[in-house]
Scaffold this active site. Structure first.
Site, PDB file in Angstrom:
ATOM      1  N   ASN A   1      -2.889   5.592  15.679  1.00  0.00           N
ATOM      2  CA  ASN A   1      -4.031   5.011  14.988  1.00  0.00           C
ATOM      3  C   ASN A   1      -4.382   3.690  15.654  1.00  0.00           C
ATOM      4  O   ASN A   1      -3.507   2.858  15.907  1.00  0.00           O
ATOM      5  CB  ASN A   1      -3.692   4.754  13.509  1.00  0.00           C
ATOM      6  CG  ASN A   1      -3.642   6.033  12.702  1.00  0.00           C
ATOM      7  OD1 ASN A   1      -4.593   6.801  12.691  1.00  0.00           O
ATOM      8  ND2 ASN A   1      -2.531   6.261  12.025  1.00  0.00           N
TER       9      ASN A   1
ATOM     10  N   CYS B   1       6.551  -4.111  15.660  1.00  0.00           N
ATOM     11  CA  CYS B   1       6.042  -3.001  16.477  1.00  0.00           C
ATOM     12  C   CYS B   1       4.548  -3.195  16.746  1.00  0.00           C
ATOM     13  O   CYS B   1       3.771  -3.455  15.821  1.00  0.00           O
ATOM     14  CB  CYS B   1       6.285  -1.668  15.773  1.00  0.00           C
ATOM     15  SG  CYS B   1       8.028  -1.333  15.457  1.00  0.00           S
TER      16      CYS B   1
ATOM     17  N   GLU C   1      10.601  -1.870   7.105  1.00  0.00           N
ATOM     18  CA  GLU C   1      11.676  -1.107   7.740  1.00  0.00           C
ATOM     19  C   GLU C   1      12.725  -0.798   6.673  1.00  0.00           C
ATOM     20  O   GLU C   1      13.416  -1.697   6.192  1.00  0.00           O
ATOM     21  CB  GLU C   1      12.288  -1.920   8.890  1.00  0.00           C
ATOM     22  CG  GLU C   1      13.648  -1.473   9.366  1.00  0.00           C
ATOM     23  CD  GLU C   1      13.709  -0.012   9.804  1.00  0.00           C
ATOM     24  OE1 GLU C   1      14.573   0.723   9.270  1.00  0.00           O
ATOM     25  OE2 GLU C   1      12.897   0.397  10.661  1.00  0.00           O
TER      26      GLU C   1
ATOM     27  N   SER D   1      12.265   6.917   7.605  1.00  0.00           N
ATOM     28  CA  SER D   1      11.899   6.586   8.983  1.00  0.00           C
ATOM     29  C   SER D   1      12.383   5.185   9.338  1.00  0.00           C
ATOM     30  O   SER D   1      12.178   4.240   8.581  1.00  0.00           O
ATOM     31  CB  SER D   1      10.374   6.660   9.142  1.00  0.00           C
ATOM     32  OG  SER D   1       9.983   6.212  10.423  1.00  0.00           O
TER      33      SER D   1
ATOM     34  N   CYS E   1       6.491  -6.692   7.196  1.00  0.00           N
ATOM     35  CA  CYS E   1       7.598  -6.183   8.008  1.00  0.00           C
ATOM     36  C   CYS E   1       7.919  -7.195   9.103  1.00  0.00           C
ATOM     37  O   CYS E   1       7.026  -7.854   9.631  1.00  0.00           O
ATOM     38  CB  CYS E   1       7.213  -4.840   8.632  1.00  0.00           C
ATOM     39  SG  CYS E   1       8.531  -4.072   9.611  1.00  0.00           S
TER      40      CYS E   1
ATOM     41  N   GLU F   1       0.825  -1.200   0.000  1.00  0.00           N
ATOM     42  CA  GLU F   1       0.000   0.000   0.000  1.00  0.00           C
ATOM     43  C   GLU F   1       0.860   1.252   0.000  1.00  0.00           C
ATOM     44  O   GLU F   1       2.001   1.252   0.464  1.00  0.00           O
ATOM     45  CB  GLU F   1      -0.961   0.017   1.192  1.00  0.00           C
ATOM     46  CG  GLU F   1      -0.295  -0.024   2.545  1.00  0.00           C
ATOM     47  CD  GLU F   1      -1.328  -0.108   3.663  1.00  0.00           C
ATOM     48  OE1 GLU F   1      -1.288   0.765   4.540  1.00  0.00           O
ATOM     49  OE2 GLU F   1      -2.152  -1.042   3.659  1.00  0.00           O
TER      50      GLU F   1
ATOM     51  N   CYS G   1       1.551  -1.227  14.857  1.00  0.00           N
ATOM     52  CA  CYS G   1       1.568  -1.193  13.397  1.00  0.00           C
ATOM     53  C   CYS G   1       0.943  -2.456  12.816  1.00  0.00           C
ATOM     54  O   CYS G   1       1.329  -3.572  13.182  1.00  0.00           O
ATOM     55  CB  CYS G   1       3.010  -1.037  12.906  1.00  0.00           C
ATOM     56  SG  CYS G   1       3.167  -0.969  11.113  1.00  0.00           S
TER      57      CYS G   1
ATOM     58  N   CYS H   1       3.873   8.512   0.822  1.00  0.00           N
ATOM     59  CA  CYS H   1       4.421   7.598   1.813  1.00  0.00           C
ATOM     60  C   CYS H   1       4.546   6.236   1.141  1.00  0.00           C
ATOM     61  O   CYS H   1       3.540   5.604   0.825  1.00  0.00           O
ATOM     62  CB  CYS H   1       3.514   7.531   3.041  1.00  0.00           C
ATOM     63  SG  CYS H   1       4.121   6.426   4.336  1.00  0.00           S
TER      64      CYS H   1
ATOM     65  N   CYS I   1      -0.791   2.300   9.213  1.00  0.00           N
ATOM     66  CA  CYS I   1       0.063   1.652   8.226  1.00  0.00           C
ATOM     67  C   CYS I   1      -0.232   0.157   8.168  1.00  0.00           C
ATOM     68  O   CYS I   1      -0.193  -0.542   9.179  1.00  0.00           O
ATOM     69  CB  CYS I   1       1.526   1.890   8.591  1.00  0.00           C
ATOM     70  SG  CYS I   1       2.659   1.207   7.383  1.00  0.00           S
TER      71      CYS I   1
END
Length: 359
Positions: free
Chosen positions: A289, A115, A159, A190, A111, A91, A118, A104, A332
């Site tokens: 979020n 985390c 990442e 990031s 990933c 996405e 996320c 973005c 995300c």
């Protein structure tokens, strides 16, 4: 066949030379792709038929297929679900601002960082994206909104520093005059804090902005939110950030997702002040979020304001991220995860369209 978007100008010139063609053809082809948005070799009218046939036999232009498009009610945020040739889904988000359009981009399919806030990491990582697949998100998104994109944030699924070589090549390519020619100061990368790769990135001496997903001022609570904190301590991250600042002269940005009852108290704000005092930095406070896979709740407006004021009072440059796209699977990885869970996708997998894992 090769995805021609993975080739920089030098590599494409070399391919032309090896295949008995003039190297200037490389810049012509890149002009068609990146300046004229032409993704079919057959319509590159100043390229000879002989060269076009060679291109078609050896290359494809890896623009992803649009699976789903969401637009916020405010008309300033778009979320795209793209499918690559191997049927993997990623996405991409485009945000419209007065100063230009920001994108973005994702750097991995899924990933592996884990985390807790996320959605991208829920099913782990499938594979890295190539430099061309990261670039393709910009090309396709510009076509979808019919406007130029001028700012890039590597903050989507994945990442970036876990896909270091492809991301570095992307950064150099997207900055090239032969490609999209987007200035490095308009690019933010990031990371959750892979310390050795932060040091490597500093040594590249790029002029991009480094953003650190910090989310806590102490190791104990950070470990509870981000498994990477078990490997690299906050002290090591701050050391790497100082090294980055000294090497590049660039300010570092710290992202801090405010979670109700977890890291949003004034005590945490004071500890963050002590951690960052004197550092050339900026703090970006992010109202978290909410993701159904965890119990994290967004901090109250009052707590967000108090946290912000504490940092400002202590001369820590701080902003509160403006919420954009909260009505369109904002977190995300949410849109991709919802799609993967859908009946239509599961049926496609059962019929032979399984994800391809590699890398």
């Amino acid at each position: 066949m090769y995805n021609i978007l993975n080739f920089n100008i030098e590599e494409l010139e070399n391919w032309m030379k090896v295949n008995d063609e003039s190297k200037f053809r490389a810049s012509q082809i890149m002009d068609w792709i990146y300046k004229k948005n032409q993704y079919d070799f057959n319509y590159m009218t100043n390229i000879s038929k002989n060269v076009i046939e060679k291109l078609k036999k050896n290359f494809y232009i890896g623009i992803p297929e649009l699976i789903e498009k969401q637009k916020s009610k405010s008309q300033d945020t778009f979320k795209f679900l793209y499918k690559f040739q191997d049927k993997n889904i990623i996405e991409t988000v485009v945000m419209k601002y007065r100063h230009g359009n920001s994108i973005c981009v994702s750097t991995q399919v899924g990933c592996r960082m884990g985390c807790k806030f996320c959605a991208s990491t829920v099913n782990g990582m499938v594979r890295n994206l190539t430099s061309g697949e990261i670039l393709a998100q910009i090309l396709k998104s510009q076509t979808e909104i019919n406007e130029r994109i001028s700012n890039i944030v590597l903050m989507g699924s994945g990442e970036p520093l876990d896909n270091y070589d492809n991301v570095l090549k992307f950064l150099n390519m997207v900055n090239s005059k032969y490609s999209l020619n987007i200035g490095q100061r308009h690019i933010t990368l990031s990371t959750c804090g892979i310390v050795p790769k932060i040091m490597d990135l500093a040594n590249e001496n790029l002029q991009i902005t480094l953003a650190i997903s910090l989310h806590s001022p102490d190791n104990f609570s950070r470990r509870d939110m981000m498994p990477i904190a078990n490997k690299y301590s906050i002290e090591e991250i701050i050391y790497a950030c100082k090294y980055y600042i000294n090497k590049t002269g660039r300010r570092v940005s710290f992202e801090y997702a405010l979670v109700k009852g977890v890291n949003d108290s004034l005590e945490f704000a004071e500890r963050l002040v002590q951690l960052l005092k004197g550092l050339l930095c900026h703090v970006n406070l992010i109202p978290v979020n909410e993701v159904k896979e965890n119990d994290f709740k967004k901090s109250s407006e009052d707590n967000i304001k108090k946290f912000y004021n504490k940092l400002i009072e202590n001369k820590i440059e701080t902003t509160i991220r403006r919420e954009m796209g909260s009505d369109i699977d904002a977190a995300c990885g949410q849109l991709r995860r919802r799609y993967l869970e859908s009946k239509s996708y599961r049926k496609g997998v059962e019929n032979g369209g399984a994800l391809v894992r590699r890398g």
